[in-house]
Design a protein around this motif. Structure first.
Motif, PDB file in Angstrom:
ATOM      1  N   ASP B   1       0.849  -1.191   0.000  1.00 10.14           N
ATOM      2  CA  ASP B   1       0.000   0.000   0.000  1.00 10.14           C
ATOM      3  C   ASP B   1       0.888   1.245   0.000  1.00 10.14           C
ATOM      4  N   ALA B   2       0.442   2.290  -0.696  1.00  9.50           N
ATOM      5  CA  ALA B   2       1.240   3.499  -0.830  1.00  9.50           C
ATOM      6  C   ALA B   2       1.190   4.360   0.400  1.00  9.50           C
ATOM      7  N   GLY B   3       0.316   4.082   1.338  1.00  4.20           N
ATOM      8  CA  GLY B   3       0.181   4.940   2.492  1.00  4.20           C
ATOM      9  C   GLY B   3      -0.724   6.117   2.171  1.00  4.20           C
ATOM     10  N   VAL B   4      -0.824   7.040   3.112  1.00  5.27           N
ATOM     11  CA  VAL B   4      -1.616   8.243   2.916  1.00  5.27           C
ATOM     12  C   VAL B   4      -0.841   9.172   1.976  1.00  5.27           C
ATOM     13  N   ILE B   5      -1.529   9.672   0.966  1.00 14.57           N
ATOM     14  CA  ILE B   5      -0.884  10.521  -0.032  1.00 14.57           C
ATOM     15  C   ILE B   5      -1.420  11.934   0.098  1.00 14.57           C
ATOM     16  N   GLN B   6      -0.510  12.896   0.142  1.00 17.33           N
ATOM     17  CA  GLN B   6      -0.902  14.296   0.213  1.00 17.33           C
ATOM     18  C   GLN B   6      -0.250  15.073  -0.929  1.00 17.33           C
ATOM     19  N   SER B   7      -0.979  16.065  -1.402  1.00 20.22           N
ATOM     20  CA  SER B   7      -0.401  16.962  -2.401  1.00 20.22           C
ATOM     21  C   SER B   7      -0.982  18.359  -2.245  1.00 20.22           C
ATOM     22  N   PRO B   8      -0.219  19.384  -2.591  1.00 23.45           N
ATOM     23  CA  PRO B   8       1.207  19.306  -2.896  1.00 23.45           C
ATOM     24  C   PRO B   8       2.023  19.076  -1.632  1.00 23.45           C
ATOM     25  N   ARG B   9       3.289  18.827  -1.760  1.00 24.15           N
ATOM     26  CA  ARG B   9       4.154  18.666  -0.591  1.00 24.15           C
ATOM     27  C   ARG B   9       4.588  20.029  -0.053  1.00 24.15           C
ATOM     28  N   HIS B  10       4.718  20.974  -0.951  1.00 19.76           N
ATOM     29  CA  HIS B  10       5.068  22.338  -0.551  1.00 19.76           C
ATOM     30  C   HIS B  10       4.189  23.304  -1.341  1.00 19.76           C
ATOM     31  N   GLU B  11       3.764  24.355  -0.654  1.00 21.14           N
ATOM     32  CA  GLU B  11       2.937  25.363  -1.319  1.00 21.14           C
ATOM     33  C   GLU B  11       3.342  26.724  -0.788  1.00 21.14           C
ATOM     34  N   VAL B  12       3.680  27.612  -1.702  1.00 23.24           N
ATOM     35  CA  VAL B  12       3.975  28.990  -1.335  1.00 23.24           C
ATOM     36  C   VAL B  12       2.982  29.866  -2.072  1.00 23.24           C
ATOM     37  N   THR B  13       2.293  30.709  -1.336  1.00 24.01           N
ATOM     38  CA  THR B  13       1.284  31.532  -1.954  1.00 24.01           C
ATOM     39  C   THR B  13       1.266  32.901  -1.300  1.00 24.01           C
ATOM     40  N   GLU B  14       0.601  33.814  -1.956  1.00 19.56           N
ATOM     41  CA  GLU B  14       0.506  35.163  -1.415  1.00 19.56           C
ATOM     42  C   GLU B  14      -0.777  35.319  -0.610  1.00 19.56           C
ATOM     43  N   MET B  15      -0.707  36.169   0.362  1.00 13.33           N
ATOM     44  CA  MET B  15      -1.873  36.459   1.187  1.00 13.33           C
ATOM     45  C   MET B  15      -3.068  36.815   0.304  1.00 13.33           C
ATOM     46  N   GLY B  16      -4.208  36.242   0.664  1.00 16.84           N
ATOM     47  CA  GLY B  16      -5.421  36.520  -0.079  1.00 16.84           C
ATOM     48  C   GLY B  16      -5.767  35.490  -1.132  1.00 16.84           C
ATOM     49  N   GLN B  17      -4.802  34.667  -1.481  1.00 13.05           N
ATOM     50  CA  GLN B  17      -5.038  33.632  -2.476  1.00 13.05           C
ATOM     51  C   GLN B  17      -5.736  32.425  -1.854  1.00 13.05           C
ATOM     52  N   GLU B  18      -6.409  31.670  -2.702  1.00 14.66           N
ATOM     53  CA  GLU B  18      -7.045  30.428  -2.272  1.00 14.66           C
ATOM     54  C   GLU B  18      -6.031  29.288  -2.319  1.00 14.66           C
ATOM     55  N   VAL B  19      -6.066  28.458  -1.305  1.00 18.94           N
ATOM     56  CA  VAL B  19      -5.166  27.312  -1.236  1.00 18.94           C
ATOM     57  C   VAL B  19      -6.001  26.045  -1.068  1.00 18.94           C
ATOM     58  N   THR B  20      -5.681  25.027  -1.821  1.00 14.64           N
ATOM     59  CA  THR B  20      -6.366  23.736  -1.682  1.00 14.64           C
ATOM     60  C   THR B  20      -5.343  22.639  -1.460  1.00 14.64           C
ATOM     61  N   LEU B  21      -5.516  21.940  -0.355  1.00 14.45           N
ATOM     62  CA  LEU B  21      -4.658  20.815  -0.019  1.00 14.45           C
ATOM     63  C   LEU B  21      -5.446  19.531  -0.247  1.00 14.45           C
ATOM     64  N   ARG B  22      -4.747  18.501  -0.697  1.00 11.93           N
ATOM     65  CA  ARG B  22      -5.420  17.266  -1.085  1.00 11.93           C
ATOM     66  C   ARG B  22      -4.885  16.069  -0.331  1.00 11.93           C
ATOM     67  N   CYS B  23      -5.764  15.098  -0.132  1.00  8.56           N
ATOM     68  CA  CYS B  23      -5.384  13.911   0.622  1.00  8.56           C
ATOM     69  C   CYS B  23      -6.091  12.688   0.066  1.00  8.56           C
ATOM     70  N   LYS B  24      -5.327  11.612  -0.072  1.00  9.79           N
ATOM     71  CA  LYS B  24      -5.890  10.312  -0.424  1.00  9.79           C
ATOM     72  C   LYS B  24      -5.586   9.362   0.719  1.00  9.79           C
ATOM     73  N   PRO B  25      -6.607   8.877   1.430  1.00 11.40           N
ATOM     74  CA  PRO B  25      -6.343   7.985   2.569  1.00 11.40           C
ATOM     75  C   PRO B  25      -5.954   6.588   2.100  1.00 11.40           C
ATOM     76  N   ILE B  26      -5.525   5.788   3.035  1.00  6.48           N
ATOM     77  CA  ILE B  26      -5.222   4.403   2.740  1.00  6.48           C
ATOM     78  C   ILE B  26      -6.521   3.683   2.376  1.00  6.48           C
ATOM     79  N   SER B  27      -6.464   2.882   1.346  1.00  8.43           N
ATOM     80  CA  SER B  27      -7.647   2.162   0.894  1.00  8.43           C
ATOM     81  C   SER B  27      -8.221   1.299   2.014  1.00  8.43           C
TER      82      SER B  27
END
Lengths: 116, 114
Positions: B1-27
């Motif tokens: 199993d690949a384990g829990v997968i998250q993306s992105p690993r790093h995110e740099v953004t400017e104040m006021g921007q929208e940020v979306t973090l993603r996760c795929k749990p273990i099956s």
């Protein structure tokens, strides 16, 4: 309110020494987990303790659980530099809640620094 | 199993921007957790889901934060608008609901808001 308290929060020790990290919690539970986190990394499961009197050992680390005292300990024997990390205990009360909420409460972590 | 997968690993953004973090749990894991970790506040539980349903979101700091789990294999944590104080490492974790066992953590997303 469920509280999970670890002490000490910071520990600096010499290689070769023994030491114990304590984890006290404020509610009934017989399931407790220990995690390790290296700097800049994620949390990694170390031990799963599932009953009163449970003892688990892996290398120089040994964890135990006393549910009557609501206390778990993580004992380090003859510490080596590679054990430097932050250690978290986490108490599981998921199976006790009436509506099957999934609750694992983490302590604040103990940052362990082992001096060569 | 690949384990829990998250993306992105790093995110740099400017104040006021929208940020979306993603996760795929273990099956097969039907409980999913979002945590935030900072030096000042330590590890904080933001929200968790059981069988795709949000159970407890009391840890979500503000209305700027929202989380969804549209199916058993995917979850998002959104911050809109982002602020510098949102800078942290965000972890996703999963475990089988109702069974014995610890949570399995993903590698985390390091978010920096400038």
């Amino acid at each position: 309110e469920l509280k999970v308290e670890q002490n000490p929060l910071f520990l600096s020790m010499q290689e070769g020494k023994n030491y114990t990290i304590y984890c006290n919690y404020s509610t009934t539970s017989d399931r407790l987990y220990w995690y390790r986190q290296d700097p800049g990394k994620s949390l990694e499961s170390l031990f799963v303790l599932l009953s009163n009197g449970a003892v688990k050992q892996e290398g120089r680390l040994m964890a135990s659980l006393d549910t009557k005292a609501r206390l778990s300990t993580l004992h380090i024997t003859a510490a080596v530099h590679d054990l430097s990390a932050t250690y978290f205990c986490a108490v599981d009360i998921a199976y006790q809640t009436m509506n099957r909420d999934d609750k694992i409460i983490f302590g604040k972590g103990t940052r362990l620094h082992i001096l060569p | 199993d690949a384990g829990v997968i998250q993306s992105p690993r790093h995110e740099v953004t400017e104040m006021g921007q929208e940020v979306t973090l993603r996760c795929k749990p273990i099956s097969g894991h039907n409980s999913l957790f979002w945590y935030r970790q900072t030096m000042m506040r330590g590890l904080e539980l933001l929200i968790y889901f059981n069988n795709n349903v949000p159970i407890d979101d009391s840890g979500m700091p503000e209305d700027r934060f929202s989380a969804k789990m549209p199916n058993a294999s995917f979850s998002t944590l959104k911050i809109q608008p982002s602020e510098p104080r949102d800078s942290a490492v965000y972890f996703c974790a999963s475990r089988p609901w109702g069974l014995v066992g610890e949570q399995y953590f993903g590698p985390g997303t390091r978010l920096t808001v400038t």
